[in-house]
Motif scaffolding. Sequence first.
Motif, PDB file in Angstrom:
ATOM      1  N   VAL A 136       0.823  -1.209   0.000  1.00 41.91           N
ATOM      2  CA  VAL A 136       0.000   0.000   0.000  1.00 41.91           C
ATOM      3  C   VAL A 136       0.859   1.261   0.000  1.00 41.91           C
ATOM      4  CG1 VAL A 136      -1.949  -1.145   1.093  1.00 41.91           C
ATOM      5  CG2 VAL A 136      -0.230  -0.035   2.518  1.00 41.91           C
ATOM      6  N   VAL A 137       0.207   2.354  -0.353  1.00 38.53           N
ATOM      7  CA  VAL A 137       0.847   3.666  -0.356  1.00 38.53           C
ATOM      8  C   VAL A 137       0.264   4.467   0.803  1.00 38.53           C
ATOM      9  CG1 VAL A 137       1.207   5.794  -1.659  1.00 38.53           C
ATOM     10  CG2 VAL A 137       1.127   3.599  -2.861  1.00 38.53           C
ATOM     11  N   GLY A 138       1.128   4.878   1.711  1.00 35.17           N
ATOM     12  CA  GLY A 138       0.640   5.596   2.887  1.00 35.17           C
ATOM     13  C   GLY A 138       1.089   7.038   2.955  1.00 35.17           C
ATOM     14  N   CYS A 139       1.924   7.458   2.006  1.00 37.21           N
ATOM     15  CA  CYS A 139       2.404   8.837   2.046  1.00 37.21           C
ATOM     16  C   CYS A 139       2.903   9.211   0.658  1.00 37.21           C
ATOM     17  CB  CYS A 139       3.548   8.987   3.067  1.00 37.21           C
ATOM     18  SG  CYS A 139       5.106   8.221   2.554  1.00 37.21           S
ATOM     19  N   SER A 180       7.962   9.357   1.084  1.00 29.96           N
ATOM     20  CA  SER A 180       8.917   8.270   1.333  1.00 29.96           C
ATOM     21  C   SER A 180       9.190   8.058   2.819  1.00 29.96           C
ATOM     22  CB  SER A 180      10.256   8.516   0.626  1.00 29.96           C
ATOM     23  OG  SER A 180      10.044   8.760  -0.738  1.00 29.96           O
ATOM     24  N   ASN A 181       8.221   8.432   3.645  1.00 31.45           N
ATOM     25  CA  ASN A 181       8.455   8.373   5.094  1.00 31.45           C
ATOM     26  C   ASN A 181       7.778   7.221   5.801  1.00 31.45           C
ATOM     27  OD1 ASN A 181      10.132  10.559   5.702  1.00 31.45           O
ATOM     28  ND2 ASN A 181       8.442  11.995   5.518  1.00 31.45           N
ATOM     29  N   CYS A 182       6.674   6.698   5.276  1.00 29.16           N
ATOM     30  CA  CYS A 182       5.824   5.850   6.118  1.00 29.16           C
ATOM     31  C   CYS A 182       6.210   4.382   6.110  1.00 29.16           C
ATOM     32  CB  CYS A 182       4.362   6.005   5.721  1.00 29.16           C
ATOM     33  SG  CYS A 182       3.910   5.137   4.200  1.00 29.16           S
ATOM     34  N   GLY A 183       6.793   3.893   5.025  1.00 26.76           N
ATOM     35  CA  GLY A 183       7.200   2.482   4.967  1.00 26.76           C
ATOM     36  C   GLY A 183       6.085   1.508   4.652  1.00 26.76           C
ATOM     37  N   ALA A 184       4.863   1.996   4.446  1.00 32.11           N
ATOM     38  CA  ALA A 184       3.745   1.088   4.177  1.00 32.11           C
ATOM     39  C   ALA A 184       3.939   0.293   2.886  1.00 32.11           C
ATOM     40  CB  ALA A 184       2.437   1.882   4.108  1.00 32.11           C
ATOM     41  N   CYS A 185       4.772   0.807   2.015  1.00 27.51           N
ATOM     42  CA  CYS A 185       4.989   0.200   0.696  1.00 27.51           C
ATOM     43  C   CYS A 185       6.168  -0.774   0.673  1.00 27.51           C
ATOM     44  CB  CYS A 185       5.258   1.311  -0.309  1.00 27.51           C
ATOM     45  SG  CYS A 185       6.766   2.239   0.126  1.00 27.51           S
ATOM     46  N   LYS A 223      11.621   0.519   0.337  1.00 25.56           N
ATOM     47  CA  LYS A 223      10.355   1.223   0.170  1.00 25.56           C
ATOM     48  C   LYS A 223      10.084   1.288  -1.330  1.00 25.56           C
ATOM     49  CE  LYS A 223      10.864   3.881   4.418  1.00 25.56           C
ATOM     50  NZ  LYS A 223      11.014   5.216   5.051  1.00 25.56           N
ATOM     51  N   CYS A 255       8.075   2.759  -3.072  1.00 25.47           N
ATOM     52  CA  CYS A 255       7.769   4.060  -3.669  1.00 25.47           C
ATOM     53  C   CYS A 255       9.040   4.849  -3.942  1.00 25.47           C
ATOM     54  CB  CYS A 255       6.831   4.871  -2.779  1.00 25.47           C
ATOM     55  SG  CYS A 255       7.622   5.540  -1.296  1.00 25.47           S
TER      56      CYS A 255
HETATM   57  S1  FES Z   1       4.276   5.027   0.547  1.00 22.49           S
HETATM   58 FE1  FES Z   1       5.128   5.941   2.327  1.00 22.49          FE
HETATM   59  S2  FES Z   1       7.218   5.359   2.229  1.00 22.49           S
HETATM   60 FE2  FES Z   1       6.373   4.505   0.441  1.00 22.49          FE
END
Ligand code: FES
Length: 169
Positions: A37-40, A43-48, A58, A60
Amino acid sequence: MSQINVRVDGVDYTDDVEPRTLLVHYLREQLGKVGTVVGCDTSNCGACTVHLDGEAVKSCTVFAVQADGSEVTTIEGIGSADGALHPMQKAFHEMHGLQCGFCTPGMIMASIDLVNDNPDPSEDEVREGIEGNLCRCTGYQNIVRAVQQAAAEMNGRTAGAAETMGAQA
Ligand code: FES
Ligand code: FES
């Protein structure tokens, strides 16, 4: 368009992608791997987070063309063929390491890489290892417990949930 050959979750793909296509968008939109998933957009959230040739990245921050010739593993590729959960998935479930679950795919992929590098991480080492992955719900305590429980199972130790929780309480 550029042609890439990539193995994703054990299946070989040959696809045309725009040079600017990010790996996360290739996985989600061309392969339907929507578990990543994409959470931001910073490039900060790590969801990807996925594994690229065994290392957590990451997705993204990587262009799809950079994955040409590589092996990618997503959250959809870590369980067993018979449907059994990966020990890290099982531990997140058992230790209540998630609430909304949005961060969980990336958190699990980052945590597997962490345990591959450090089979017996301390609480501080887990926190440091997942610092690139943000969770807005859990407060992290149960995530840390889950990673330590999974580390024990992945490396043949017997530390159970109760023991781990008692040690952290
Ligand atoms: S979507 Fe947030 S770091 Fe990749
Ligand atoms: S469980 Fe909701 S963001 Fe982590």
